[in-house]
Enzyme design. Structure first.
Site, PDB file in Angstrom:
ATOM      1  N   GLY A   9       0.822  -1.221   0.000  1.00  0.00           N
ATOM      2  CA  GLY A   9       0.000   0.000   0.000  1.00  0.00           C
ATOM      3  C   GLY A   9       0.842   1.251   0.000  1.00  0.00           C
ATOM      4  N   ALA A  10       1.781   1.328  -0.943  1.00  0.00           N
ATOM      5  CA  ALA A  10       2.725   2.458  -0.954  1.00  0.00           C
ATOM      6  C   ALA A  10       2.353   3.520  -1.993  1.00  0.00           C
ATOM      7  CB  ALA A  10       4.138   1.940  -1.209  1.00  0.00           C
ATOM      8  N   THR A  11       1.127   3.445  -2.537  1.00  0.00           N
ATOM      9  CA  THR A  11       0.746   4.446  -3.543  1.00  0.00           C
ATOM     10  C   THR A  11       0.193   5.715  -2.910  1.00  0.00           C
ATOM     11  OG1 THR A  11      -1.438   3.436  -3.717  1.00  0.00           O
ATOM     12  CG2 THR A  11       0.199   2.733  -5.338  1.00  0.00           C
ATOM     13  N   PHE A  14       0.367   6.532   4.447  1.00  0.00           N
ATOM     14  CA  PHE A  14       1.492   6.034   5.271  1.00  0.00           C
ATOM     15  C   PHE A  14       2.524   5.293   4.417  1.00  0.00           C
ATOM     16  CE2 PHE A  14      -1.492   4.862   9.102  1.00  0.00           C
ATOM     17  CZ  PHE A  14      -1.984   6.140   9.126  1.00  0.00           C
ATOM     18  N   VAL A  61      -3.782  -7.216  -2.578  1.00  0.00           N
ATOM     19  CA  VAL A  61      -3.464  -8.133  -1.461  1.00  0.00           C
ATOM     20  C   VAL A  61      -4.608  -9.093  -1.141  1.00  0.00           C
ATOM     21  CG1 VAL A  61      -1.772  -6.569  -0.375  1.00  0.00           C
ATOM     22  CG2 VAL A  61      -4.160  -6.513   0.380  1.00  0.00           C
ATOM     23  N   TYR A 153     -14.938  -2.396  10.175  1.00  0.00           N
ATOM     24  CA  TYR A 153     -13.542  -1.908  10.195  1.00  0.00           C
ATOM     25  C   TYR A 153     -12.905  -2.225  11.547  1.00  0.00           C
ATOM     26  CZ  TYR A 153      -9.467   1.141   9.861  1.00  0.00           C
ATOM     27  OH  TYR A 153      -8.169   1.616   9.850  1.00  0.00           O
ATOM     28  N   PRO A 183      -2.392   3.700  14.778  1.00  0.00           N
ATOM     29  CA  PRO A 183      -2.618   5.144  14.754  1.00  0.00           C
ATOM     30  C   PRO A 183      -4.071   5.529  15.020  1.00  0.00           C
ATOM     31  CG  PRO A 183      -1.522   4.343  12.745  1.00  0.00           C
ATOM     32  CD  PRO A 183      -2.103   3.165  13.440  1.00  0.00           C
ATOM     33  N   VAL A 186      -5.239  10.276  11.276  1.00  0.00           N
ATOM     34  CA  VAL A 186      -4.136  10.755  10.426  1.00  0.00           C
ATOM     35  C   VAL A 186      -4.744  11.176   9.086  1.00  0.00           C
ATOM     36  CG1 VAL A 186      -1.835  10.247   9.548  1.00  0.00           C
ATOM     37  CG2 VAL A 186      -2.768   8.850  11.411  1.00  0.00           C
ATOM     38  N   GLU A 189      -5.558   9.676   2.390  1.00  0.00           N
ATOM     39  CA  GLU A 189      -6.745   9.447   1.539  1.00  0.00           C
ATOM     40  C   GLU A 189      -7.754   8.526   2.245  1.00  0.00           C
ATOM     41  OE1 GLU A 189      -5.524   8.185  -2.378  1.00  0.00           O
ATOM     42  OE2 GLU A 189      -4.140   9.857  -2.562  1.00  0.00           O
TER      43      GLU A 189
HETATM   44  P1  NDP Z   1      -4.600   5.616   2.106  1.00  0.00           P
HETATM   45  O1  NDP Z   1      -5.960   5.398   1.539  1.00  0.00           O
HETATM   46  O2  NDP Z   1      -3.939   6.923   1.879  1.00  0.00           O
HETATM   47  O3  NDP Z   1      -3.613   4.439   1.618  1.00  0.00           O
HETATM   48  C1  NDP Z   1      -4.035   3.104   1.583  1.00  0.00           C
HETATM   49  C2  NDP Z   1      -3.048   2.284   0.764  1.00  0.00           C
HETATM   50  O4  NDP Z   1      -3.478   0.916   0.795  1.00  0.00           O
HETATM   51  C3  NDP Z   1      -2.985   2.701  -0.690  1.00  0.00           C
HETATM   52  O5  NDP Z   1      -1.650   2.708  -1.119  1.00  0.00           O
HETATM   53  C4  NDP Z   1      -3.761   1.616  -1.416  1.00  0.00           C
HETATM   54  O6  NDP Z   1      -3.181   1.390  -2.708  1.00  0.00           O
HETATM   55  C5  NDP Z   1      -3.479   0.397  -0.525  1.00  0.00           C
HETATM   56  N1  NDP Z   1      -4.500  -0.628  -0.678  1.00  0.00           N
HETATM   57  C6  NDP Z   1      -5.803  -0.574  -0.327  1.00  0.00           C
HETATM   58  N2  NDP Z   1      -6.435  -1.707  -0.675  1.00  0.00           N
HETATM   59  C7  NDP Z   1      -5.503  -2.501  -1.267  1.00  0.00           C
HETATM   60  C8  NDP Z   1      -5.529  -3.794  -1.850  1.00  0.00           C
HETATM   61  N3  NDP Z   1      -6.661  -4.510  -1.898  1.00  0.00           N
HETATM   62  N4  NDP Z   1      -4.391  -4.303  -2.379  1.00  0.00           N
HETATM   63  C9  NDP Z   1      -3.254  -3.580  -2.352  1.00  0.00           C
HETATM   64  N5  NDP Z   1      -3.153  -2.354  -1.799  1.00  0.00           N
HETATM   65  C10 NDP Z   1      -4.267  -1.825  -1.277  1.00  0.00           C
HETATM   66  O7  NDP Z   1      -4.758   5.340   3.669  1.00  0.00           O
HETATM   67  P2  NDP Z   1      -3.691   5.340   4.882  1.00  0.00           P
HETATM   68  O8  NDP Z   1      -2.328   5.579   4.421  1.00  0.00           O
HETATM   69  O9  NDP Z   1      -4.253   6.219   5.930  1.00  0.00           O
HETATM   70  O10 NDP Z   1      -3.887   3.846   5.376  1.00  0.00           O
HETATM   71  C11 NDP Z   1      -2.816   2.919   5.493  1.00  0.00           C
HETATM   72  C12 NDP Z   1      -3.153   1.940   6.596  1.00  0.00           C
HETATM   73  O11 NDP Z   1      -3.271   2.650   7.827  1.00  0.00           O
HETATM   74  C13 NDP Z   1      -4.467   1.187   6.435  1.00  0.00           C
HETATM   75  O12 NDP Z   1      -4.274  -0.138   6.860  1.00  0.00           O
HETATM   76  C14 NDP Z   1      -5.416   1.922   7.376  1.00  0.00           C
HETATM   77  O13 NDP Z   1      -6.454   1.105   7.817  1.00  0.00           O
HETATM   78  C15 NDP Z   1      -4.468   2.286   8.491  1.00  0.00           C
HETATM   79  N6  NDP Z   1      -4.853   3.384   9.369  1.00  0.00           N
HETATM   80  C16 NDP Z   1      -5.131   4.636   8.878  1.00  0.00           C
HETATM   81  C17 NDP Z   1      -5.448   5.653   9.759  1.00  0.00           C
HETATM   82  C18 NDP Z   1      -5.790   7.031   9.311  1.00  0.00           C
HETATM   83  O14 NDP Z   1      -6.407   7.785  10.102  1.00  0.00           O
HETATM   84  N7  NDP Z   1      -5.420   7.473   8.132  1.00  0.00           N
HETATM   85  C19 NDP Z   1      -5.429   5.433  11.218  1.00  0.00           C
HETATM   86  C20 NDP Z   1      -5.135   4.082  11.602  1.00  0.00           C
HETATM   87  C21 NDP Z   1      -4.833   3.117  10.718  1.00  0.00           C
HETATM   88  P3  NDP Z   1      -4.010   1.109  -4.054  1.00  0.00           P
HETATM   89  O15 NDP Z   1      -5.340   1.770  -3.916  1.00  0.00           O
HETATM   90  O16 NDP Z   1      -3.136   1.684  -5.128  1.00  0.00           O
HETATM   91  O17 NDP Z   1      -4.086  -0.378  -4.113  1.00  0.00           O
HETATM   92  C1  8X3 Z   2      -8.365   4.882  11.287  1.00  0.00           C
HETATM   93  C2  8X3 Z   2      -8.719   5.640  12.495  1.00  0.00           C
HETATM   94  O1  8X3 Z   2     -10.581   6.204  14.126  1.00  0.00           O
HETATM   95  O2  8X3 Z   2     -11.159   6.167  11.767  1.00  0.00           O
HETATM   96  O3  8X3 Z   2      -8.015   3.576  11.568  1.00  0.00           O
HETATM   97  O4  8X3 Z   2     -10.797   4.135  12.945  1.00  0.00           O
HETATM   98  S1  8X3 Z   2     -10.402   5.522  12.838  1.00  0.00           S
END
Ligand code: NDP
Ligand code: 8X3
Length: 252
Positions: A9-11, A14, A61, A153, A183, A186, A189
């Site tokens: 998920g590096a697109t 985080f 994934v 979720y 986290p 944050v 997207e």
């Molecule tokens: P973003 O939506 O910015 O990034 C999510 C990343 O996950 C994208 O790169 C996306 O890439 C990838 N992804 C999603 N589904 C798939 C899939 N089926 N296969 C491969 N890649 C996938 O969100 P965040 O950076 O905020 O989220 C990253 C992680 O942190 C997640 O697990 C999220 O639940 C968790 N998180 C986020 C919080 C927040 O407040 N932002 C707080 C706590 C946890 P692509 O679409 O190109 O596949």
């Molecule tokens: C993302 C944070 O509070 O939306 O995991 O669940 S919250």
């Protein structure tokens, strides 16, 4: 020899920030995601800026066969993975249990939980062979506490919490560290995805307080990954100062 990190998920968010942080410290990066255009452009950018090797791998994934096909066939000079970050994940919807979508639940469980299991299982033979490794699972505060309308979720992230604890026990004999980072809010997207493109609803989540930024999580992941070989941070909950738990925010 440069160290190697694999980040799912590096697109965006985080994952992208973690790739940038490690690349800027001269780590070679394997970056994954579904959006090929973004992945390729991030790979080019990291290579040009930091002069490191970057291997972009496009796969979902959720798709077990694709995960194993891509990761089991890693070229020899990419197999020596020091750190795996299971980050790919998402929330979909924020509806009460009776109104929540079954499809959304399936996608969240398949991505957040099963995706983490598949990717880890595919990489594990390399870590076991080299008798060391570090797995960093990105959980969530939603994996520690539940909140109204968080149902699917929260359940998927509680499962990631349980999986992290379980991995930590089972992988002890293989000298593999397991760190879970959970986290709070944050701004990435994440909310845009959760609210299916509704930018107004997404922006409202972060109104009235300063959320964390993806770079904060990247700094924490880097700190955890660069401690001495005998030290493992097991579990971290990280929130903005204005957030005490899943439901208590100080908003102005
Ligand atoms: P973003 O939506 O910015 O990034 C999510 C990343 O996950 C994208 O790169 C996306 O890439 C990838 N992804 C999603 N589904 C798939 C899939 N089926 N296969 C491969 N890649 C996938 O969100 P965040 O950076 O905020 O989220 C990253 C992680 O942190 C997640 O697990 C999220 O639940 C968790 N998180 C986020 C919080 C927040 O407040 N932002 C707080 C706590 C946890 P692509 O679409 O190109 O596949
Ligand atoms: C993302 C944070 O509070 O939306 O995991 O669940 S919250």
């Amino acid at each position: 020899m440069a160290k190697i990190i694999l980040i799912t998920g590096a697109t965006s968010g985080f994952g992208k920030a973690i790739a940038e942080k490690f690349a800027s410290n001269q780590w070679d990066c394997i970056i994954t995601g579904r959006r090929e255009d973004r992945l390729t452009s991030i790979a080019d950018d990291l290579q040009n800026k930091f002069n490191v090797r970057v291997l972009p791998l496009v796969f979902d994934v959720q798709k077990r066969n694709d995960v194993f096909k891509q990761l089991s066939a890693l070229p020899d000079d990419w197999k020596h993975i020091d750190v795996l970050v299971n980050n790919a994940g998402l929330a979909l919807g924020r509806d009460s249990f009776e109104n929540a979508s079954l499809d959304d639940w399936d996608i969240m469980v398949d991505t957040n939980l099963k995706g983490t299991m598949y990717v880890t299982k595919a990489i594990l033979p390399f870590l076991i062979e080299q008798k060391k490794g570090h797995i960093i699972n990105i959980g969530s505060i939603a994996g520690k506490e539940v909140y109204p309308n968080g149902n699917g979720y929260c359940a998927s992230k509680h499962a990631v919490d349980a999986l992290s604890k379980s991995m930590r026990i089972d992988l002890l004999p293989h000298n593999i560290k397991v760190t879970a980072i959970h986290p709070g809010a944050v701004e990435t997207e994440f909310s845009l995805v959760r609210f299916k493109g509704d930018a107004t609803k997404a922006a409202a989540i972060y109104e009235g307080f300063t959320p964390l930024h993806a770079e904060d999580i990247a700094d924490i992941a880097y700190y955890c990954a660069t401690l001495p070989p005998t030290v493992c941070i097991n579990d971290l909950i990280v929130t903005p100062v204005a957030q005490a738990n899943s439901t208590s925010f100080y908003k102005k």
